[in-house]
Design a protein around this motif. Structure first.
Motif, PDB file in Angstrom:
ATOM      1  N   ILE A  49     -26.215-121.465   7.867  1.00  0.00           N
ATOM      2  CA  ILE A  49     -26.606-122.392   8.923  1.00  0.00           C
ATOM      3  C   ILE A  49     -26.754-123.751   8.250  1.00  0.00           C
ATOM      4  O   ILE A  49     -27.606-123.928   7.394  1.00  0.00           O
ATOM      5  N   ASP A  50     -25.920-124.712   8.622  1.00  0.00           N
ATOM      6  CA  ASP A  50     -25.938-126.015   7.970  1.00  0.00           C
ATOM      7  C   ASP A  50     -26.941-126.964   8.613  1.00  0.00           C
ATOM      8  O   ASP A  50     -27.632-127.697   7.913  1.00  0.00           O
ATOM      9  N   GLU A  51     -27.015-126.968   9.942  1.00  0.00           N
ATOM     10  CA  GLU A  51     -27.924-127.891  10.621  1.00  0.00           C
ATOM     11  C   GLU A  51     -28.220-127.384  12.025  1.00  0.00           C
ATOM     12  O   GLU A  51     -27.341-126.860  12.708  1.00  0.00           O
ATOM     13  N   VAL A  52     -29.468-127.526  12.445  1.00  0.00           N
ATOM     14  CA  VAL A  52     -29.872-127.233  13.817  1.00  0.00           C
ATOM     15  C   VAL A  52     -30.496-128.506  14.373  1.00  0.00           C
ATOM     16  O   VAL A  52     -31.473-129.008  13.838  1.00  0.00           O
ATOM     17  N   ASP A  53     -29.898-129.047  15.422  1.00  0.00           N
ATOM     18  CA  ASP A  53     -30.368-130.288  16.017  1.00  0.00           C
ATOM     19  C   ASP A  53     -30.800-130.006  17.456  1.00  0.00           C
ATOM     20  O   ASP A  53     -29.966-129.736  18.321  1.00  0.00           O
ATOM     21  N   VAL A  54     -32.108-130.031  17.702  1.00  0.00           N
ATOM     22  CA  VAL A  54     -32.636-129.779  19.043  1.00  0.00           C
ATOM     23  C   VAL A  54     -32.704-131.104  19.790  1.00  0.00           C
ATOM     24  O   VAL A  54     -33.451-132.000  19.407  1.00  0.00           O
ATOM     25  N   TRP A  55     -31.902-131.229  20.834  1.00  0.00           N
ATOM     26  CA  TRP A  55     -31.877-132.451  21.628  1.00  0.00           C
ATOM     27  C   TRP A  55     -32.999-132.479  22.654  1.00  0.00           C
ATOM     28  O   TRP A  55     -33.332-133.537  23.179  1.00  0.00           O
ATOM     29  N   GLY A  56     -33.508-131.313  22.996  1.00  0.00           N
ATOM     30  CA  GLY A  56     -34.577-131.243  23.992  1.00  0.00           C
ATOM     31  C   GLY A  56     -34.024-131.055  25.397  1.00  0.00           C
ATOM     32  O   GLY A  56     -32.861-130.752  25.603  1.00  0.00           O
ATOM     33  N   LYS A  57     -34.909-131.248  26.367  1.00  0.00           N
ATOM     34  CA  LYS A  57     -34.572-131.012  27.773  1.00  0.00           C
ATOM     35  C   LYS A  57     -33.763-132.179  28.325  1.00  0.00           C
ATOM     36  O   LYS A  57     -34.134-133.330  28.166  1.00  0.00           O
ATOM     37  N   ARG A  58     -32.627-131.854  28.946  1.00  0.00           N
ATOM     38  CA  ARG A  58     -31.744-132.862  29.551  1.00  0.00           C
ATOM     39  C   ARG A  58     -31.347-132.415  30.950  1.00  0.00           C
ATOM     40  O   ARG A  58     -31.226-131.229  31.221  1.00  0.00           O
ATOM     41  N   LYS A  59     -31.099-133.374  31.815  1.00  0.00           N
ATOM     42  CA  LYS A  59     -30.624-133.074  33.174  1.00  0.00           C
ATOM     43  C   LYS A  59     -29.127-132.778  33.135  1.00  0.00           C
ATOM     44  O   LYS A  59     -28.387-133.370  32.366  1.00  0.00           O
ATOM     45  N   PHE A  60     -28.703-131.841  33.999  1.00  0.00           N
ATOM     46  CA  PHE A  60     -27.296-131.496  34.123  1.00  0.00           C
ATOM     47  C   PHE A  60     -26.612-132.424  35.115  1.00  0.00           C
ATOM     48  O   PHE A  60     -27.240-132.955  36.024  1.00  0.00           O
ATOM     49  N   ALA A  61     -25.316-132.581  34.966  1.00  0.00           N
ATOM     50  CA  ALA A  61     -24.519-133.322  35.947  1.00  0.00           C
ATOM     51  C   ALA A  61     -24.345-132.466  37.206  1.00  0.00           C
ATOM     52  O   ALA A  61     -24.171-132.985  38.300  1.00  0.00           O
ATOM     53  N   TYR A  62     -24.384-131.145  37.047  1.00  0.00           N
ATOM     54  CA  TYR A  62     -24.290-130.207  38.161  1.00  0.00           C
ATOM     55  C   TYR A  62     -25.150-128.999  37.825  1.00  0.00           C
ATOM     56  O   TYR A  62     -25.478-128.757  36.673  1.00  0.00           O
ATOM     57  N   GLU A  63     -25.518-128.234  38.832  1.00  0.00           N
ATOM     58  CA  GLU A  63     -26.397-127.079  38.617  1.00  0.00           C
ATOM     59  C   GLU A  63     -25.689-125.968  37.856  1.00  0.00           C
ATOM     60  O   GLU A  63     -24.503-125.717  38.056  1.00  0.00           O
ATOM     61  N   ILE A  64     -26.448-125.308  37.001  1.00  0.00           N
ATOM     62  CA  ILE A  64     -25.987-124.110  36.300  1.00  0.00           C
ATOM     63  C   ILE A  64     -26.998-123.023  36.617  1.00  0.00           C
ATOM     64  O   ILE A  64     -28.182-123.174  36.307  1.00  0.00           O
ATOM     65  N   ASP A  65     -26.564-121.959  37.236  1.00  0.00           N
ATOM     66  CA  ASP A  65     -27.452-120.856  37.639  1.00  0.00           C
ATOM     67  C   ASP A  65     -28.657-121.366  38.427  1.00  0.00           C
ATOM     68  O   ASP A  65     -29.796-120.948  38.194  1.00  0.00           O
ATOM     69  N   LYS A  66     -28.421-122.290  39.337  1.00  0.00           N
ATOM     70  CA  LYS A  66     -29.445-122.881  40.210  1.00  0.00           C
ATOM     71  C   LYS A  66     -30.518-123.657  39.442  1.00  0.00           C
ATOM     72  O   LYS A  66     -31.625-123.826  39.919  1.00  0.00           O
ATOM     73  N   LYS A  67     -30.192-124.128  38.252  1.00  0.00           N
ATOM     74  CA  LYS A  67     -31.105-124.942  37.453  1.00  0.00           C
ATOM     75  C   LYS A  67     -30.500-126.337  37.300  1.00  0.00           C
ATOM     76  O   LYS A  67     -29.292-126.485  37.209  1.00  0.00           O
ATOM     77  N   THR A  68     -31.360-127.355  37.258  1.00  0.00           N
ATOM     78  CA  THR A  68     -30.879-128.731  37.186  1.00  0.00           C
ATOM     79  C   THR A  68     -31.051-129.337  35.799  1.00  0.00           C
ATOM     80  O   THR A  68     -30.628-130.461  35.561  1.00  0.00           O
ATOM     81  N   GLU A  69     -31.698-128.609  34.875  1.00  0.00           N
ATOM     82  CA  GLU A  69     -31.860-129.101  33.511  1.00  0.00           C
ATOM     83  C   GLU A  69     -31.897-127.928  32.548  1.00  0.00           C
ATOM     84  O   GLU A  69     -32.060-126.779  32.944  1.00  0.00           O
ATOM     85  N   GLY A  70     -31.730-128.234  31.255  1.00  0.00           N
ATOM     86  CA  GLY A  70     -31.749-127.214  30.224  1.00  0.00           C
ATOM     87  C   GLY A  70     -32.098-127.833  28.886  1.00  0.00           C
ATOM     88  O   GLY A  70     -32.106-129.053  28.735  1.00  0.00           O
ATOM     89  N   ILE A  71     -32.380-126.982  27.913  1.00  0.00           N
ATOM     90  CA  ILE A  71     -32.709-127.429  26.555  1.00  0.00           C
ATOM     91  C   ILE A  71     -31.436-127.334  25.717  1.00  0.00           C
ATOM     92  O   ILE A  71     -30.887-126.247  25.540  1.00  0.00           O
TER      93      ILE A  71
END
Length: 108
Positions: A49-71
């Protein structure tokens, strides 16, 4: 075709980058520990594993599985192609993972 070797001398090792989107209900304080458990297949099969970069919670441009944001998490690692495919498969089976995108980084 002969197998390529990298600087470490491992055969067929390539660099990959993977974007993973986790369910927003996952506790952000425990994302790193949770994600480390999910990607153990890479070091267990000889990759790194070279690098893990957590961007955090972001809003989606469209829903994924009825969710509007994800980590969002960006993972850089070096492994065999079989290991990368197995990681993608295992993440796809996990309920807290909404989407994955695996990309092989070409050597220039």
């Amino acid at each position: 075709m002969a197998a390529k070797t990298t600087g470490g001398g491992y055969q067929n090792m390539r660099k990959y980058e993977m974007v993973v989107i986790l369910d927003p209900s996952v506790d952000e304080r425990t994302v790193n520990q949770t994600f480390e458990k999910l990607v153990q297949v890479v070091p267990n099969q000889g990759g790194t594993i070279d690098e893990v970069d957590v961007w955090g919670k972001r809003k989606f441009a469209y829903e994924i599985d009825k969710k509007t944001e994800g980590i969002y998490i960006v993972l850089s690692f070096t492994a065999k192609s079989e290991t990368a495919q197995e990681l993608d498969r295992q993440l796809g089976l996990n309920e807290s993972v909404l989407r994955t995108k695996l990309m092989r980084l070409d050597a220039n």
